[in-house]
Design a protein around this motif. Structure first.
Motif, PDB file in Angstrom:
ATOM      1  N   ASP A 138       0.835  -1.206   0.000  1.00  0.00           N
ATOM      2  CA  ASP A 138       0.000   0.000   0.000  1.00  0.00           C
ATOM      3  C   ASP A 138       0.867   1.252   0.000  1.00  0.00           C
ATOM      4  N   VAL A 186       1.554   5.145   0.345  1.00  0.00           N
ATOM      5  CA  VAL A 186       0.913   6.170   1.186  1.00  0.00           C
ATOM      6  C   VAL A 186       1.469   7.573   0.952  1.00  0.00           C
ATOM      7  N   PHE A 187       2.542   7.693   0.184  1.00  0.00           N
ATOM      8  CA  PHE A 187       3.161   9.012  -0.001  1.00  0.00           C
ATOM      9  C   PHE A 187       3.974   9.019  -1.286  1.00  0.00           C
ATOM     10  N   GLU A 239       6.489  11.850  -3.548  1.00  0.00           N
ATOM     11  CA  GLU A 239       7.082  13.173  -3.753  1.00  0.00           C
ATOM     12  C   GLU A 239       7.591  13.216  -5.182  1.00  0.00           C
ATOM     13  N   VAL A 265      10.248  10.053  -4.803  1.00  0.00           N
ATOM     14  CA  VAL A 265      10.264   9.246  -3.579  1.00  0.00           C
ATOM     15  C   VAL A 265       8.874   8.653  -3.413  1.00  0.00           C
ATOM     16  N   GLU A 287       6.642   6.104  -0.733  1.00  0.00           N
ATOM     17  CA  GLU A 287       6.660   5.386   0.537  1.00  0.00           C
ATOM     18  C   GLU A 287       5.441   4.483   0.592  1.00  0.00           C
ATOM     19  N   SER A 288       5.692   3.243   0.929  1.00  0.00           N
ATOM     20  CA  SER A 288       4.581   2.338   1.176  1.00  0.00           C
ATOM     21  C   SER A 288       4.405   2.229   2.684  1.00  0.00           C
ATOM     22  N   VAL A 289       3.403   1.472   3.114  1.00  0.00           N
ATOM     23  CA  VAL A 289       3.226   1.248   4.548  1.00  0.00           C
ATOM     24  C   VAL A 289       4.514   0.676   5.136  1.00  0.00           C
ATOM     25  N   LYS A 290       5.241  -0.090   4.305  1.00  0.00           N
ATOM     26  CA  LYS A 290       6.422  -0.783   4.820  1.00  0.00           C
ATOM     27  C   LYS A 290       7.716   0.024   4.755  1.00  0.00           C
ATOM     28  N   ALA A 291       7.979   0.712   3.628  1.00  0.00           N
ATOM     29  CA  ALA A 291       9.303   1.304   3.465  1.00  0.00           C
ATOM     30  C   ALA A 291       9.298   2.410   2.423  1.00  0.00           C
ATOM     31  N   ALA A 292      10.412   3.151   2.387  1.00  0.00           N
ATOM     32  CA  ALA A 292      10.608   4.190   1.382  1.00  0.00           C
ATOM     33  C   ALA A 292      11.389   3.621   0.206  1.00  0.00           C
ATOM     34  N   VAL A 331      -0.141  12.915  -5.518  1.00  0.00           N
ATOM     35  CA  VAL A 331       0.242  13.464  -4.216  1.00  0.00           C
ATOM     36  C   VAL A 331      -0.931  13.336  -3.234  1.00  0.00           C
ATOM     37  N   GLU A 332      -2.140  13.607  -3.733  1.00  0.00           N
ATOM     38  CA  GLU A 332      -3.334  13.486  -2.883  1.00  0.00           C
ATOM     39  C   GLU A 332      -3.855  12.047  -2.829  1.00  0.00           C
ATOM     40  N   PRO A 361      -2.077   8.763  -3.332  1.00  0.00           N
ATOM     41  CA  PRO A 361      -0.957   7.833  -3.607  1.00  0.00           C
ATOM     42  C   PRO A 361      -1.431   6.390  -3.813  1.00  0.00           C
TER      43      PRO A 361
END
Lengths: 119, 374
Positions: free
Chosen positions: A31, A33-34, A36, A52, A54-59, A78-79, A81
Motif C-alpha cells: 500500500d 501512502v506518499f 514526492e 520518492v 513510501e509504502s506502509v512498509k518502506a521508502a 500526491v493526494e 498515492p
C-alpha cells in the motif's frame, strides 16, 4: 513500451516519454501512502533519484530512466498515492520527460524480456 | 527445525502461513509472515474493526519455578524494577530486564500462574534473556517452553470469537491469565496483546496449534494478520518495539515506562531498589530523565521512519526510533526521544528528511486510545 530493471515502464507519447512503475513493482511495494514528485522544469540525469515513494512498509526511490527535462508531473498522485496500487500502468503515471538523448531508450527491455525477468 | 544457527528456523504454523498466502520474511532467526494477500493496510484496519489472528510463536515462553512463591517473586524482583511480590494468582504484569547502567535488556510479560511464573520475552532477545535469568536467579528453575506456539487474537471482536470456543474467557479482564481448554488442548491464555485492542494471547501445544488456528480463522470475523500490521498497530497504540524504541542505551524513565515500576520498588517503598541500574532509575523517577520518548506527528504526508534526526534550530536534539503511516489515522506518526524541555505535547520541532527540514509536532502517546476490557 519499454521496461527498466528498476521496474519502471516508459511509454513514448509524441516526443515525450511517460514514466510509471509496473504492476509487479506496485504489488511488491504494498500500500503506497506518499509520493514526492520532481518539479516541472527540473533537468535530470539518468539514474538520478527523482521520485520518492513510501509504502506502509518502506521508502523507495524512483530513478530518472533518461537524461532530460521533466515537463509534466502527475500531481493527482500526491493526494491519492493509493492510485499507484490501483492503476500503476494507466492513470498512475509519475512524470513525462523530454529526453535529451532519446537513444537511451534502446537499452531498455521490451515487455517479453521484462516479464521473463520478474517470473 | 534446523540445528544450523545460520539457517532460518521454521515454526509449526509455517505451512499454514504459506497456504494462507503469507509473504514470508526472515525475522529474529525465523521465517515469519510479514503480510498476507489483503496487505498491511487492510489487515491493520480489519484488526481494529473485527479481529485478527497473529502467530507470534517466535517469541520466547519461559517458566520460572522456585522453592516457594515468595522466594520466586523476590528472585525475579532482583532482575526487574516491577513489583512481582503481591501480583495475585491469575494476573499478569509488564516488566523490564535492566542492566547495571539502567538500560533495558528486554521488555516482557510475567504472569502468576500459581506454582510458577510464566514469562513471555522477545524473540531476538530470548537466548540472552534465558542466560541472564539463569545466571541471576540461583535456586530458581528457568525452563524454556519449546513445545508450545503463541497465538494472539486481537480486536473488538476477539472476545466473541474466543468465547464461541470457551465461554469463560468473556469473564477475563485485561491482564488476567487462565488455563482454558480450546479444541481439546490445554491453553494458557492472557487477556492482553500488542495492538491497543482488546484481545487474548494463547499459548497452545505445538501439536494442537494448527487445528486451533484453523478453527479461529473459520470465524467470519477473523483474518490472519502479519508482522507488518502488527508493527503499525503497536505504533498507533504507543507501544515500544525492543531494539528500536528501547534498548540498552535507554532507561525505563527515558522510555516513559515509569508506570511499569510500582510504588513498592521506588524510593521509600517497601522493597525499594534492589534491581540492576536501580541507582540511576530511582534518581530519574524522582528528578526526571534528561530526555523522554514522545509521540511525534510529521507536518506533511511523508512518513518519518527510524533513524531520522530531530532538530530545534541548528542543533540536533534527538532521533526517531519508529515511524510509519498510521492506517487508522491516515497520517504519518512516529516515536522518538527529545530533551525533557521539548517533550510537552504541542512543542514544534523539525526533522531532517532526505536533506530537507520538515516540521514535526510533539504529541502524547498513545496516538489512538486503547480499547481494553478493564
Amino acid at each position: 513500451m519499454k521496461y527498466t530493471e528498476e521496474h519502471e515502464w516508459l511509454r513514448p507519447e509524441d516526443d515525450l516519454i511517460v514514466v510509471g512503475i509496473t504492476e509487479h513493482a506496485a504489488e511488491q511495494l504494498g500500500d503506497i501512502v506518499f509520493v514526492e514528485l520532481p518539479e516541472v522544469g527540473t533537468e535530470v540525469t539518468k539514474d538520478e533519484e527523482c521520485v520518492v515513494i513510501e509504502s506502509v512498509k518502506a521508502a523507495s526511490d524512483i530513478l530518472a530512466p533518461l537524461d532530460g527535462e521533466i515537463v509534466e508531473v502527475n500531481d493527482m498522485l500526491v493526494e491519492n498515492p493509493g492510485k499507484i496500487n490501483d492503476d500503476p500502468m494507466g492513470d498512475a503515471w509519475f512524470f513525462k520527460i523530454k529526453p535529451s538523448e532519446p537513444e537511451q531508450m534502446d537499452e531498455y527491455m521490451d515487455e517479453a524480456v521484462y516479464n521473463k525477468m520478474i517470473s | 527445525m534446523s540445528d544450523l544457527p545460520d539457517e532460518l528456523r521454521g515454526l509449526p504454523l509455517h505451512d499454514l502461513h504459506r497456504e494462507l498466502g503469507g509473504r514470508m520474511v526472515p525475522f529474529a532467526g525465523y521465517e515469519m509472515p510479514v503480510q498476507y494477500g489483503a496487505g498491511v493496510m487492510k489487515e491493520h484496519l480489519h484488526t481494529r474493526a473485527a479481529a485478527g489472528l497473529f502467530d507470534v510463536s517466535h517469541m520466547g515462553q519461559v517458566i520460572l519455578r522456585g522453592a516457594d512463591a515468595e522466594t520466586l517473586a523476590l528472585g525475579l524482583e532482583s532482575l526487574i524494577p516491577a513489583a512481582v511480590v503481591g501480583l495475585a494468582e491469575g494476573r499478569q504484569r509488564y516488566g523490564l530486564l535492566t542492566n547495571p547502567a539502567g538500560g533495558i535488556l528486554d521488555d516482557l510479560m510475567f504472569a502468576n500462574r500459581g506454582d510458577h511464573l510464566f514469562v513471555v520475552v522477545n524473540a531476538a532477545c530470548k537466548a540472552a534473556d534465558i542466560a541472564h535469568l539463569r545466571a541471576g536467579l540461583p535456586g530458581i528453575e528457568v525452563v524454556e517452553v519449546t513445545d508450545r506456539c503463541l497465538l494472539a487474537v486481537q480486536g473488538p471482536g476477539a472476545e466473541a470469537v474466543l468465547a464461541r470456543l470457551a465461554p469463560d474467557v468473556a469473564d477475563m479482564r485485561f491482564m488476567d491469565v487462565a488455563t482454558v481448554t480450546l479444541e481439546g488442548a490445554e491453553c494458557w491464555i492472557s487477556r492482553s496483546g500488542y495492538t491497543g485492542e482488546d484481545g487474548y494471547e494463547i499459548s497452545v501445544p505445538n501439536d494442537a496449534a494448527e487445528a486451533l488456528a484453523r478453527r479461529l480463522l473459520a470465524d467470519d470475523a477473523v483474518l490472519p494478520i502479519g508482522l507488518g500490521a502488527r508493527d503499525s498497530l503497536r505504533l498507533e497504540a504507543g507501544l515500544c518495539l525492543y531494539g528500536h524504541d528501547i534498548d540498552t542505551t535507554t532507561t525505563p524513565v527515558e522510555a516513559a515506562l515509569h508506570w511499569s515500576i510500582q510504588k513498592a520498588r521506588r524510593s521509600g517503598g517497601a522493597r525499594a531498589g534492589g534491581f540492576p541500574g536501580a541507582e540511576r532509575i530511582l534518581a530519574e523517577l524522582e528528578g526526571g530523565a534528561a530526555r523522554l520518548r514522545v509521540g511525534l506527528r510529521p507536518g506533511g504526508r511523508a512518513p518519518m521512519r527510524e533513524g531520522v534526526e530531530l532538530f530545534q534550530g541548528a542543533g540536533p536534539v534527538g532521533r526517531i526510533t519508529s515511524g510509519a503511516f498510521a492506517p487508522s489515522l491516515q497520517v504519518p506518526i512516529s516515536m522518538g526521544y527529545v530533551p525533557r524541555a521539548l517533550a510537552a505535547p504541542g512543542t514544534q520541532i523539525e526533522a531532517e528528511l532526505r536533506g530537507k527540514r520538515a516540521p514535526v509536532t510533539v504529541d502524547s502517546l498513545p496516538f489512538l486510545p486503547a480499547n481494553f476490557k478493564r
